[in-house]
Design an enzyme around this catalytic site. Structure first.
Site, PDB file in Angstrom:
ATOM      1  N   SER A   1       0.821  -1.204   0.000  1.00  0.00           N
ATOM      2  CA  SER A   1       0.000   0.000   0.000  1.00  0.00           C
ATOM      3  C   SER A   1       0.853   1.250   0.000  1.00  0.00           C
ATOM      4  CB  SER A   1      -0.936  -0.004   1.207  1.00  0.00           C
ATOM      5  OG  SER A   1      -0.202  -0.264   2.369  1.00  0.00           O
TER       6      SER A   1
ATOM      7  N   HIS B   1      -1.861  -2.502  -6.797  1.00  0.00           N
ATOM      8  CA  HIS B   1      -2.469  -2.119  -5.517  1.00  0.00           C
ATOM      9  C   HIS B   1      -3.978  -2.250  -5.634  1.00  0.00           C
ATOM     10  CE1 HIS B   1      -3.011   1.225  -2.286  1.00  0.00           C
ATOM     11  NE2 HIS B   1      -3.158   0.026  -1.776  1.00  0.00           N
TER      12      HIS B   1
ATOM     13  N   GLU C   1      -4.454   0.205  -8.712  1.00  0.00           N
ATOM     14  CA  GLU C   1      -3.454   1.269  -8.896  1.00  0.00           C
ATOM     15  C   GLU C   1      -2.171   0.558  -9.343  1.00  0.00           C
ATOM     16  OE1 GLU C   1      -2.584   3.356  -5.221  1.00  0.00           O
ATOM     17  OE2 GLU C   1      -2.250   5.253  -6.261  1.00  0.00           O
TER      18      GLU C   1
ATOM     19  N   ASN D   1      -3.213   6.356  -1.232  1.00  0.00           N
ATOM     20  CA  ASN D   1      -2.996   6.580   0.199  1.00  0.00           C
ATOM     21  C   ASN D   1      -2.423   7.956   0.505  1.00  0.00           C
ATOM     22  OD1 ASN D   1      -4.101   4.301   1.445  1.00  0.00           O
ATOM     23  ND2 ASN D   1      -2.410   3.062   0.666  1.00  0.00           N
TER      24      ASN D   1
HETATM   25  N1  3HC Z   1     -15.867  -9.217   0.047  1.00  0.00           N
HETATM   26  C1  3HC Z   1     -16.621  -9.387  -1.050  1.00  0.00           C
HETATM   27  N2  3HC Z   1     -17.771  -8.740  -1.273  1.00  0.00           N
HETATM   28  C2  3HC Z   1     -18.186  -7.886  -0.317  1.00  0.00           C
HETATM   29  C3  3HC Z   1     -17.470  -7.667   0.864  1.00  0.00           C
HETATM   30  C4  3HC Z   1     -16.254  -8.385   1.017  1.00  0.00           C
HETATM   31  N3  3HC Z   1     -15.480  -8.225   2.096  1.00  0.00           N
HETATM   32  N4  3HC Z   1     -18.135  -6.761   1.620  1.00  0.00           N
HETATM   33  C5  3HC Z   1     -19.241  -6.424   0.931  1.00  0.00           C
HETATM   34  N5  3HC Z   1     -19.262  -7.103  -0.238  1.00  0.00           N
HETATM   35  C6  3HC Z   1     -20.275  -7.016  -1.282  1.00  0.00           C
HETATM   36  C7  3HC Z   1     -21.615  -7.546  -0.801  1.00  0.00           C
HETATM   37  O1  3HC Z   1     -21.707  -8.937  -0.956  1.00  0.00           O
HETATM   38  C8  3HC Z   1     -22.577  -6.801  -1.701  1.00  0.00           C
HETATM   39  O2  3HC Z   1     -22.590  -7.456  -2.968  1.00  0.00           O
HETATM   40  P1  3HC Z   1     -23.962  -7.630  -3.800  1.00  0.00           P
HETATM   41  O3  3HC Z   1     -24.453  -6.225  -4.080  1.00  0.00           O
HETATM   42  O4  3HC Z   1     -23.513  -8.339  -5.029  1.00  0.00           O
HETATM   43  O5  3HC Z   1     -24.883  -8.399  -2.933  1.00  0.00           O
HETATM   44  C9  3HC Z   1     -21.902  -5.449  -1.918  1.00  0.00           C
HETATM   45  O6  3HC Z   1     -20.506  -5.623  -1.592  1.00  0.00           O
HETATM   46  C10 3HC Z   1     -22.458  -4.362  -1.017  1.00  0.00           C
HETATM   47  O7  3HC Z   1     -22.316  -4.821   0.331  1.00  0.00           O
HETATM   48  P2  3HC Z   1     -23.333  -4.482   1.497  1.00  0.00           P
HETATM   49  O8  3HC Z   1     -24.702  -4.301   0.909  1.00  0.00           O
HETATM   50  O9  3HC Z   1     -23.155  -5.483   2.569  1.00  0.00           O
HETATM   51  O10 3HC Z   1     -22.799  -3.153   2.151  1.00  0.00           O
HETATM   52  P3  3HC Z   1     -22.568  -1.718   1.561  1.00  0.00           P
HETATM   53  O11 3HC Z   1     -23.468  -1.368   0.447  1.00  0.00           O
HETATM   54  O12 3HC Z   1     -22.532  -0.861   2.764  1.00  0.00           O
HETATM   55  O13 3HC Z   1     -21.087  -1.789   0.940  1.00  0.00           O
HETATM   56  C11 3HC Z   1     -18.741  -1.609   1.106  1.00  0.00           C
HETATM   57  C12 3HC Z   1     -20.010  -2.227   1.699  1.00  0.00           C
HETATM   58  C13 3HC Z   1     -18.568  -2.113  -0.359  1.00  0.00           C
HETATM   59  C14 3HC Z   1     -17.578  -2.078   1.942  1.00  0.00           C
HETATM   60  C15 3HC Z   1     -18.904  -0.044   1.084  1.00  0.00           C
HETATM   61  O14 3HC Z   1     -19.218   0.408   2.385  1.00  0.00           O
HETATM   62  C16 3HC Z   1     -17.659   0.683   0.630  1.00  0.00           C
HETATM   63  O15 3HC Z   1     -17.427   0.821  -0.560  1.00  0.00           O
HETATM   64  N6  3HC Z   1     -16.850   1.192   1.582  1.00  0.00           N
HETATM   65  C17 3HC Z   1     -15.621   1.902   1.308  1.00  0.00           C
HETATM   66  C18 3HC Z   1     -14.527   0.911   1.018  1.00  0.00           C
HETATM   67  C19 3HC Z   1     -13.221   1.605   0.680  1.00  0.00           C
HETATM   68  O16 3HC Z   1     -13.073   2.802   0.662  1.00  0.00           O
HETATM   69  N7  3HC Z   1     -12.204   0.773   0.411  1.00  0.00           N
HETATM   70  C20 3HC Z   1     -10.873   1.227   0.157  1.00  0.00           C
HETATM   71  C21 3HC Z   1     -10.055   1.117   1.399  1.00  0.00           C
HETATM   72  S1  3HC Z   1      -8.426   1.695   1.159  1.00  0.00           S
HETATM   73  C22 3HC Z   1      -7.572   0.358   0.651  1.00  0.00           C
HETATM   74  O17 3HC Z   1      -8.061  -0.754   0.576  1.00  0.00           O
HETATM   75  C23 3HC Z   1      -6.166   0.625   0.267  1.00  0.00           C
HETATM   76  C24 3HC Z   1      -5.189   0.172   1.306  1.00  0.00           C
HETATM   77  O18 3HC Z   1      -3.902   0.422   0.815  1.00  0.00           O
HETATM   78  C25 3HC Z   1      -5.356   0.806   2.642  1.00  0.00           C
END
Ligand code: 3HC
Length: 290
Positions: free
Chosen positions: A123, A144, A156, A194
């Site tokens: 990351s 990434h 990325e 990030n």
């Molecule tokens: N794995 C696979 N699928 C997942 C999942 C997981 N861990 N969590 C949720 N999903 C899927 C669900 O199954 C659902 O799929 P469907 O529509 O096909 O049924 C879909 O995502 C939506 O899930 P939910 O309805 O349960 O919940 P939300 O609509 O609240 O979405 C979320 C959950 C996708 C996590 C959303 O809140 C989100 O986009 N959050 C922000 C995530 C983000 O910013 N990520 C980046 C982090 S930074 C990073 O990773 C970089 C690193 O370097 C730090």
């Protein structure tokens, strides 16, 4: 570049949250996927989690039972690095430690074919340093992914100074083949994602510490006012407070020790207390398991 996924085996190294999601995504795109982790227990847990998610998708009729079976048949756990030799692409998603990553990549380099791509899901760690111990640093690239990997569209793609055009082009093609949208960036600490995201999360902790508002209010404001799917403090718990702290530290060191990249005292205190977010059940918020 045309890729036949069936003939393009991928190895995923490290089967924590990111490795698990990457393996599922690559297997769904039709690649044979080898999974390896120093902890076989971790790999078993990853495969179970993937199976549960695929079950849910089948029940929701997002995929057919046949597709689910195909995806699972594409996944094979391995017990040693040597078994990853047939991989044309290795995606490393292990602990964020430069020396450990260098060591693993050096071992892999001697096991894999000369044209295999070595990709790191780091990351924030410097790709040029990671490649400095390799004989063929031109094959090293950053790939990434974002959590949850099966859902988030972006990869990325990070080009180190030595990364060849051929490696970058193949990584872009592979990311697209896996259903992702690749965007390239150069090798600076934190890259783009990030570099922009973490100071925003860090600032939310400062706002909380200064008494601007309580966490729920900070998150609601950012969700409702800026259309974020999660507020920054909730997202920090989701990412892992230790991960956020470590990324800030890497940026602090890698970007001229600029104090704006120092992790907030609130993050450091929570991490020191063992409150790392979702994975420990307590971070900024209390979380129920699952
Ligand atoms: N794995 C696979 N699928 C997942 C999942 C997981 N861990 N969590 C949720 N999903 C899927 C669900 O199954 C659902 O799929 P469907 O529509 O096909 O049924 C879909 O995502 C939506 O899930 P939910 O309805 O349960 O919940 P939300 O609509 O609240 O979405 C979320 C959950 C996708 C996590 C959303 O809140 C989100 O986009 N959050 C922000 C995530 C983000 O910013 N990520 C980046 C982090 S930074 C990073 O990773 C970089 C690193 O370097 C730090």
């Amino acid at each position: 570049m045309q890729i036949d996924p069936k003939n393009y085996p991928i190895a995923v190294l490290g089967t924590g949250t990111m490795g698990e999601g990457i393996a599922q995504t690559a297997a769904t795109a039709g690649h044979p996927v080898m999974l390896y982790d120093v902890s076989q227990e971790q790999t078993r847990a990853a495969l179970e989690n993937i199976a549960k998610r695929l079950d849910r998708s089948t029940k929701k009729r997002k995929i057919t039972a046949e597709k689910k079976d195909q995806i699972q048949a594409n996944l094979s756990p391995k017990q040693s690095l040597k078994e990853l030799a047939p991989a044309k692409l290795v995606i490393e998603a292990i602990i964020e430690d430069l020396e450990i990553k260098q060591n693993v990549f050096c071992q892999l380099e001697s096991l894999l074919g000369a044209d295999a791509i070595l990709a790191t899901n780091t990351s924030s760690i410097d790709l040029n340093k990671m490649g400095s111990t390799l004989k063929r640093p031109e094959r090293l690239v950053g790939m990434h992914f974002f959590n949850p990997v099966p859902v988030m569209k972006l990869v990325e793609v990070i080009k180190g100074n030595e990364t060849s055009e051929e490696t970058t082009a193949a990584t872009i093609a592979l990311s697209e083949q896996m259903g992702k949208i690749p965007v390239t960036a150069n090798d600076f600490a934190g890259f783009v994602s990030n570099r922009v995201l973490m100071p925003m999360i860090n600032e939310a902790f400062h706002a909380w510490a200064d008494g601007v508002a309580e966490p729920e209010a900070i998150d609601s404001i950012m969700k409702l006012g800026c259309a974020f799917p999660m507020g920054p403090l909730r997202l920090a718990d989701y990412i892992g407070l230790d991960v956020c702290r470590d990324i800030m530290k890497v940026m602090y060191e890698g970007l001229d020790q600029n104090p704006k990249y120092l992790p907030s005292e609130k993050i450091v205190a929570l991490v020191d207390a063992g409150h790392l977010g979702d994975k420990t059940g307590q971070g900024v918020y209390k979380h129920e398991k699952g």
